[in-house]
Write a protein that holds these residues in place. Sequence first.
Motif, PDB file in Angstrom:
ATOM      1  N   ILE A   8       0.776  -1.182   0.193  1.00  0.00           N
ATOM      2  CA  ILE A   8       0.290   0.333  -0.171  1.00  0.00           C
ATOM      3  C   ILE A   8       0.845   1.311  -0.101  1.00  0.00           C
ATOM      4  CG2 ILE A   8      -1.596   1.321   1.197  1.00  0.00           C
ATOM      5  CD1 ILE A   8      -3.075  -2.059   0.295  1.00  0.00           C
ATOM      6  N   GLY A   9       0.637   2.148  -1.128  1.00  0.00           N
ATOM      7  CA  GLY A   9       1.059   3.547  -1.322  1.00  0.00           C
ATOM      8  C   GLY A   9       0.715   4.074   0.056  1.00  0.00           C
ATOM      9  N   GLU A  10       1.840   5.581   0.468  1.00  0.00           N
ATOM     10  CA  GLU A  10       1.611   6.733   0.642  1.00  0.00           C
ATOM     11  C   GLU A  10       0.632   7.608   0.944  1.00  0.00           C
ATOM     12  OE1 GLU A  10       4.987   9.581   0.320  1.00  0.00           O
ATOM     13  OE2 GLU A  10       6.600   7.845   0.037  1.00  0.00           O
ATOM     14  N   ASN A  11       0.141   7.377   2.062  1.00  0.00           N
ATOM     15  CA  ASN A  11      -1.185   9.006   2.451  1.00  0.00           C
ATOM     16  C   ASN A  11      -2.429   7.840   1.786  1.00  0.00           C
ATOM     17  OD1 ASN A  11      -2.526  11.392   3.330  1.00  0.00           O
ATOM     18  ND2 ASN A  11      -1.857  11.595   1.154  1.00  0.00           N
ATOM     19  N   SER A  12      -2.337   6.496   1.751  1.00  0.00           N
ATOM     20  CA  SER A  12      -3.793   5.647   1.641  1.00  0.00           C
ATOM     21  C   SER A  12      -4.611   5.726   2.573  1.00  0.00           C
ATOM     22  CB  SER A  12      -3.358   4.825   0.155  1.00  0.00           C
ATOM     23  OG  SER A  12      -2.755   5.587  -0.572  1.00  0.00           O
ATOM     24  N   ILE A  13      -6.007   5.441   1.737  1.00  0.00           N
ATOM     25  CA  ILE A  13      -6.497   5.115   2.277  1.00  0.00           C
ATOM     26  C   ILE A  13      -7.262   3.089   2.451  1.00  0.00           C
ATOM     27  CG2 ILE A  13      -9.056   5.341   3.284  1.00  0.00           C
ATOM     28  CD1 ILE A  13      -8.836   8.620   2.821  1.00  0.00           C
ATOM     29  N   ILE A  14      -7.186   3.016   3.190  1.00  0.00           N
ATOM     30  CA  ILE A  14      -7.881   1.176   3.152  1.00  0.00           C
ATOM     31  C   ILE A  14      -9.035   1.157   4.121  1.00  0.00           C
ATOM     32  CG2 ILE A  14      -7.678  -1.082   3.141  1.00  0.00           C
ATOM     33  CD1 ILE A  14      -6.224  -0.125   0.968  1.00  0.00           C
ATOM     34  N   ASN A  15     -10.673   1.894   3.622  1.00  0.00           N
ATOM     35  CA  ASN A  15     -11.396   1.691   4.485  1.00  0.00           C
ATOM     36  C   ASN A  15     -12.340   0.661   4.807  1.00  0.00           C
ATOM     37  OD1 ASN A  15     -13.191   3.604   5.832  1.00  0.00           O
ATOM     38  ND2 ASN A  15     -13.133   5.159   3.610  1.00  0.00           N
ATOM     39  N   THR A  16     -13.072   1.179   6.329  1.00  0.00           N
ATOM     40  CA  THR A  16     -14.163  -0.544   6.917  1.00  0.00           C
ATOM     41  C   THR A  16     -14.059  -1.727   5.654  1.00  0.00           C
ATOM     42  OG1 THR A  16     -14.601   1.625   8.120  1.00  0.00           O
ATOM     43  CG2 THR A  16     -15.383  -0.896   8.302  1.00  0.00           C
ATOM     44  N   SER A  17     -13.917  -2.519   6.430  1.00  0.00           N
ATOM     45  CA  SER A  17     -13.789  -3.830   5.906  1.00  0.00           C
ATOM     46  C   SER A  17     -13.769  -4.467   4.046  1.00  0.00           C
ATOM     47  CB  SER A  17     -15.637  -4.264   6.075  1.00  0.00           C
ATOM     48  OG  SER A  17     -15.887  -4.377   7.367  1.00  0.00           O
ATOM     49  N   SER A  18     -13.105  -3.488   3.622  1.00  0.00           N
ATOM     50  CA  SER A  18     -12.368  -3.309   2.323  1.00  0.00           C
ATOM     51  C   SER A  18     -11.443  -4.387   2.007  1.00  0.00           C
ATOM     52  CB  SER A  18     -11.957  -1.998   1.548  1.00  0.00           C
ATOM     53  OG  SER A  18     -11.101  -1.876   2.092  1.00  0.00           O
ATOM     54  N   ILE A  19     -11.355  -5.328   1.194  1.00  0.00           N
ATOM     55  CA  ILE A  19     -10.477  -6.760   1.058  1.00  0.00           C
ATOM     56  C   ILE A  19      -9.094  -5.701  -0.094  1.00  0.00           C
ATOM     57  CG2 ILE A  19      -9.581  -8.993   0.219  1.00  0.00           C
ATOM     58  CD1 ILE A  19     -12.540  -8.929   1.699  1.00  0.00           C
ATOM     59  N   ILE A  20      -7.994  -6.131   0.508  1.00  0.00           N
ATOM     60  CA  ILE A  20      -6.998  -5.958  -0.377  1.00  0.00           C
ATOM     61  C   ILE A  20      -6.160  -7.641  -0.753  1.00  0.00           C
ATOM     62  CG2 ILE A  20      -4.534  -5.071  -0.800  1.00  0.00           C
ATOM     63  CD1 ILE A  20      -6.953  -3.065  -0.920  1.00  0.00           C
ATOM     64  N   GLU A  21      -6.483  -8.183  -1.335  1.00  0.00           N
ATOM     65  CA  GLU A  21      -5.797  -9.460  -1.555  1.00  0.00           C
ATOM     66  C   GLU A  21      -3.551  -9.656  -1.892  1.00  0.00           C
ATOM     67  OE1 GLU A  21      -6.054 -12.876  -0.285  1.00  0.00           O
ATOM     68  OE2 GLU A  21      -8.411 -11.830  -0.090  1.00  0.00           O
ATOM     69  N   HIS A  22      -3.472 -10.504  -1.521  1.00  0.00           N
ATOM     70  CA  HIS A  22      -2.761 -10.829  -1.610  1.00  0.00           C
ATOM     71  C   HIS A  22      -1.369 -10.834  -2.805  1.00  0.00           C
ATOM     72  CE1 HIS A  22      -2.627 -14.194  -4.935  1.00  0.00           C
ATOM     73  NE2 HIS A  22      -3.425 -14.575  -4.485  1.00  0.00           N
ATOM     74  N   GLU A  23      -0.444  -9.219  -3.148  1.00  0.00           N
ATOM     75  CA  GLU A  23       0.406  -9.088  -3.402  1.00  0.00           C
ATOM     76  C   GLU A  23      -0.768  -8.023  -4.673  1.00  0.00           C
ATOM     77  OE1 GLU A  23       2.868 -13.393  -5.860  1.00  0.00           O
ATOM     78  OE2 GLU A  23       0.742 -13.492  -4.754  1.00  0.00           O
ATOM     79  N   ALA A  24      -1.416  -7.787  -4.128  1.00  0.00           N
ATOM     80  CA  ALA A  24      -1.976  -6.336  -4.679  1.00  0.00           C
ATOM     81  C   ALA A  24      -1.312  -5.232  -4.658  1.00  0.00           C
ATOM     82  CB  ALA A  24      -3.025  -6.669  -4.677  1.00  0.00           C
ATOM     83  N   MET A  25      -0.780  -4.345  -5.366  1.00  0.00           N
ATOM     84  CA  MET A  25      -0.623  -2.925  -5.126  1.00  0.00           C
ATOM     85  C   MET A  25      -0.753  -1.815  -5.711  1.00  0.00           C
ATOM     86  SD  MET A  25       3.326  -3.790  -7.072  1.00  0.00           S
ATOM     87  CE  MET A  25       4.419  -2.493  -6.095  1.00  0.00           C
ATOM     88  N   ILE A  26      -1.215  -1.073  -4.188  1.00  0.00           N
ATOM     89  CA  ILE A  26      -2.300   0.604  -4.403  1.00  0.00           C
ATOM     90  C   ILE A  26      -0.741   1.438  -4.548  1.00  0.00           C
ATOM     91  CG2 ILE A  26      -4.261   1.236  -3.116  1.00  0.00           C
ATOM     92  CD1 ILE A  26      -4.552  -1.885  -3.851  1.00  0.00           C
ATOM     93  N   GLY A  27      -1.632   2.279  -5.100  1.00  0.00           N
ATOM     94  CA  GLY A  27      -0.250   3.291  -5.071  1.00  0.00           C
ATOM     95  C   GLY A  27      -0.328   4.034  -4.112  1.00  0.00           C
ATOM     96  N   ASP A  28      -0.098   5.506  -4.244  1.00  0.00           N
ATOM     97  CA  ASP A  28       0.123   6.327  -3.396  1.00  0.00           C
ATOM     98  C   ASP A  28      -1.942   7.673  -3.507  1.00  0.00           C
ATOM     99  OD1 ASP A  28       2.700   5.884  -2.803  1.00  0.00           O
ATOM    100  OD2 ASP A  28       3.085   7.989  -3.938  1.00  0.00           O
ATOM    101  N   HIS A  29      -1.939   8.270  -2.565  1.00  0.00           N
ATOM    102  CA  HIS A  29      -2.740   9.162  -2.481  1.00  0.00           C
ATOM    103  C   HIS A  29      -4.552   7.675  -2.848  1.00  0.00           C
ATOM    104  CE1 HIS A  29       0.005  11.905  -2.172  1.00  0.00           C
ATOM    105  NE2 HIS A  29       0.731  11.506  -3.022  1.00  0.00           N
ATOM    106  N   THR A  30      -4.569   7.112  -2.708  1.00  0.00           N
ATOM    107  CA  THR A  30      -5.744   6.344  -3.153  1.00  0.00           C
ATOM    108  C   THR A  30      -7.198   6.190  -2.327  1.00  0.00           C
ATOM    109  OG1 THR A  30      -4.836   5.416  -5.454  1.00  0.00           O
ATOM    110  CG2 THR A  30      -5.510   4.100  -4.052  1.00  0.00           C
ATOM    111  N   HIS A  31      -7.721   5.432  -2.277  1.00  0.00           N
ATOM    112  CA  HIS A  31      -8.438   5.338  -1.374  1.00  0.00           C
ATOM    113  C   HIS A  31      -9.885   4.070  -1.971  1.00  0.00           C
ATOM    114  CE1 HIS A  31     -12.192   7.566   1.081  1.00  0.00           C
ATOM    115  NE2 HIS A  31     -12.198   6.588   1.120  1.00  0.00           N
TER     116      HIS A  31
END
Length: 226
Positions: free
Chosen positions: A141-164
């Motif tokens: 997970i990148g910088e300054n991002s939000i992984i909000n309530t009950s969300s799922i980021i599964e194995h080996e996923a990549m999430i950028g900066d400033h992402t919600h």
Amino acid sequence: MDGMGAEIGKQINIFSRLQKRTEDSKIVIFGCGGHARSIINVIRENNKEMDIVLVDDNAKEKECILGCKVVHELEIGHNDVYIVAIGDNLKRRQIYNRLKEDYAAHCTFLISSYAGIGIDARIGVGTFVAPNAYVGAQAVIGENSIINTSSIIEHEAMIGDHTHVAPGAIICGRTRIGNNVFCGAGSTIIDKITICDNVTIGAGAVVKENISEPGVYVGVPAKRIK
């Protein structure tokens, strides 16, 4: 994803950083909307007494939110840490980048004690992981991002900066999501999909193909509408 600066599989311990507190040491939250309330709630999971101050241009005189004072402006103290609590990606990025110029060493990230963090997952500074969210093994997970309530980021996923990633969204394994992306509530990104920067995925949308053009995508399967 520039400057990942992440810990491995665990939160920077903001409470231990403030062990040598003075009366002026505090956690500073920039923003006073709903997202700020979520962050206060997570801080209080671990420490009921921690001094929290909210900073917002629209602060009202003597305003107090969930027991925390709200002010127009505030200098970051030597022993303070801060996080930006604004749901809108553009506004959050602007404030984060401005603060980073002067106070980069004081920025923290925050993970709810009710979130699940997999082995070798990496969480960037400034990022918030809400209760009941799950970040799978080796996800990034990148910088300054939000992984909000009950969300799922599964194995080996990549999430950028400033992402919600909004409540209930599902990001399947090995997906690549760029910077400044919004994944709406209940949306699903299937496995191994790539999404470019500056994309908005509507609530409940299902992304089944790579997205290479910025814009707004809605529906099942998701299609670009603007």
